[in-house]
Design a protein around this motif. Sequence first.
Motif, mmCIF file in Angstrom:
data_model
loop_
_atom_site.group_PDB
_atom_site.id
_atom_site.type_symbol
_atom_site.label_atom_id
_atom_site.label_comp_id
_atom_site.label_asym_id
_atom_site.label_seq_id
_atom_site.Cartn_x
_atom_site.Cartn_y
_atom_site.Cartn_z
ATOM 1 N N SER A 117 2.699 3.207 2.566
ATOM 2 C CA SER A 117 3.400 4.206 1.482
ATOM 3 C C SER A 117 2.099 4.503 0.322
ATOM 4 O O SER A 117 2.195 5.774 0.048
ATOM 5 C CB SER A 117 4.493 3.899 1.215
ATOM 6 O OG SER A 117 5.389 3.868 2.115
ATOM 7 N N HIS A 118 1.628 3.519 -0.181
ATOM 8 C CA HIS A 118 0.579 3.731 -1.161
ATOM 9 C C HIS A 118 -0.658 2.840 -1.063
ATOM 10 O O HIS A 118 -0.340 1.704 -0.248
ATOM 11 C CB HIS A 118 1.287 3.393 -2.583
ATOM 12 C CG HIS A 118 2.836 3.837 -2.296
ATOM 13 N ND1 HIS A 118 2.889 4.876 -2.601
ATOM 14 C CD2 HIS A 118 3.875 3.025 -2.411
ATOM 15 C CE1 HIS A 118 4.476 5.131 -2.440
ATOM 16 N NE2 HIS A 118 4.813 3.938 -2.473
ATOM 17 N N GLU A 188 9.375 7.590 1.386
ATOM 18 C CA GLU A 188 8.207 8.491 1.211
ATOM 19 C C GLU A 188 8.281 9.398 2.409
ATOM 20 O O GLU A 188 8.540 8.890 3.638
ATOM 21 C CB GLU A 188 6.989 7.802 1.064
ATOM 22 C CG GLU A 188 5.910 8.919 0.752
ATOM 23 C CD GLU A 188 5.978 9.641 -0.580
ATOM 24 O OE1 GLU A 188 6.965 10.452 -0.555
ATOM 25 O OE2 GLU A 188 4.896 9.952 -1.340
ATOM 26 N N ALA A 340 -0.862 9.418 -9.013
ATOM 27 C CA ALA A 340 0.460 9.250 -8.671
ATOM 28 C C ALA A 340 1.518 10.081 -8.439
ATOM 29 O O ALA A 340 1.522 10.895 -9.408
ATOM 30 C CB ALA A 340 0.754 7.989 -9.568
ATOM 31 N N HIS A 342 4.706 9.268 -6.414
ATOM 32 C CA HIS A 342 5.713 8.500 -5.925
ATOM 33 C C HIS A 342 5.958 7.714 -7.199
ATOM 34 O O HIS A 342 5.480 7.039 -7.855
ATOM 35 C CB HIS A 342 5.384 8.041 -4.673
ATOM 36 C CG HIS A 342 6.645 7.323 -4.142
ATOM 37 N ND1 HIS A 342 7.181 6.044 -4.364
ATOM 38 C CD2 HIS A 342 7.520 7.706 -3.126
ATOM 39 C CE1 HIS A 342 8.096 5.459 -3.805
ATOM 40 N NE2 HIS A 342 8.112 6.488 -2.964
ATOM 41 N N GLU A 345 4.174 4.370 -7.383
ATOM 42 C CA GLU A 345 2.599 4.659 -7.947
ATOM 43 C C GLU A 345 2.720 4.723 -9.348
ATOM 44 O O GLU A 345 1.894 4.204 -10.075
ATOM 45 C CB GLU A 345 2.116 5.814 -7.111
ATOM 46 C CG GLU A 345 1.904 5.551 -5.543
ATOM 47 C CD GLU A 345 1.687 6.813 -4.919
ATOM 48 O OE1 GLU A 345 1.477 6.994 -3.637
ATOM 49 O OE2 GLU A 345 1.718 8.161 -5.294
#
Length: 468
Positions: A117-118, A188, A340, A342, A345
């Motif tokens: 996701s990140h 996400e 960033a 999200h 993040e």
Amino acid sequence: MKILEKNINNIIHFTGIGGIGMSGIAEVLFSQGYKIQGSDLLNNSNTKRLKKLGIKVFLGHSPRNLRKANILVISSAIKKNNPELKFAKKKKIPVYKRSDILASLMKYNETIAVSGSHGKTTTTSLISSVLESARFDPTTIIGGIVNKYKSTTRIGKSNWMVVEADESDGSLVDLFPKIAVLTNINKEHMDFYKSYSNLKKYFLNFANNVPFDGVTIYCKDNSDLNKLILVTKKKNKISYGLNKGSDVRATNILTNEKGSFFNINIKKTNLLKKEIIKNIRLNVLGKHNIQNSLAAVTVAKILNISTNKIKQAFQKFKGVKRRFTLVCNFKGIKIIDDYAHHPEEIKATLELARDLTSNKVIVIFQPHRYSRFKNLYNDFRKVLKNCDLLYVSDVYSAGEKKIKSITKEKFANEMNKIKKNYAYSLKNVNALPKIILNKAKKGDIVIFIGAGDISKWVNDLPEKLKKL
């Protein structure tokens, strides 16, 4: 796939060639001798780079652009009513998704694919840097501008490939890497997945795509990912992280303005030898980047890359554009550009800022996509309460329909219920220089956060601030 037969009569057209993912694949194919062209609505840094290489790029989407093309490549961002896509279907021109082309390229290479996701872009970049340091000479396709390459792509001459596996449209399940790296899982792209359980199924399928002689590398610090990997069918699994149970673990961590410093403890596994690596230095900051670097170390040790080569790569690593990037230092006020978008993040970005200053942390926040802002509304509230001053702009829609109930004024008012008089709706971006002049002092950090056009706002600031 016939596209990889290098038929000299094939002309491959990329609709949306200026996109981060599309531009990289187009560049790789061009370097291998394919005839490439494309179109985009905007003339951006990616299209300019491709033009310099000799790739023809049309401004705007039109059926006329496909007059000589006999293969069309599209991304998930291309709508069904796109004129080039409609023309291709009418003329029965073969249409391939971006992920189809990436999967075909991977088939002919020893591939390391990074998803999550990140943290995908930085992790992919770090792995590429380590392999480059060890003279593996990989080809790399990344979802961001790597400062060292000044591109989304590195063209190598070996059969090694490092790719960022995009999870936003579910296409990661089309990829079958030799080594899969999973950084984390969070809620996400719910506009595509509809449910968190469905998202996790896609990641599980990605992990299960690894062949019997491959390996899945994952971050043990992420509890949902940790649970997911427990049920994967694959035998070869290696964890990394800050938690004690990790196979590859960072210890004695120190972060300051000069970098991140730590040691690494490696457990003995069926694929790794027991080892303690001391005095690692990483130029990029934050615990999340230490986690990303541990993924690169794990890959390196599986490939028998020496510790010295790893350290050399880390010392030379200059990071990725828009990842806590210092734009300017105005009278002692550090102004930062960060991608960033999200809550997780943003949380990592604010934690890093707090590590670097005891003064105020001021955030200019541009929500990205109505669907994300709505689905994670309360999560955004939780993380953004941790700054000292907050300015909220209009939502960057990224092509989505406006949700009237989601406004900057409403969000700012609700944040002020948590902390009085600290959140404001940003009425005009032209007011930003005066806001910084009036609200920020020496030692403060001002962070521009978001994945939309907010990056232009912050990069325009230095000249505007000079005029005040």
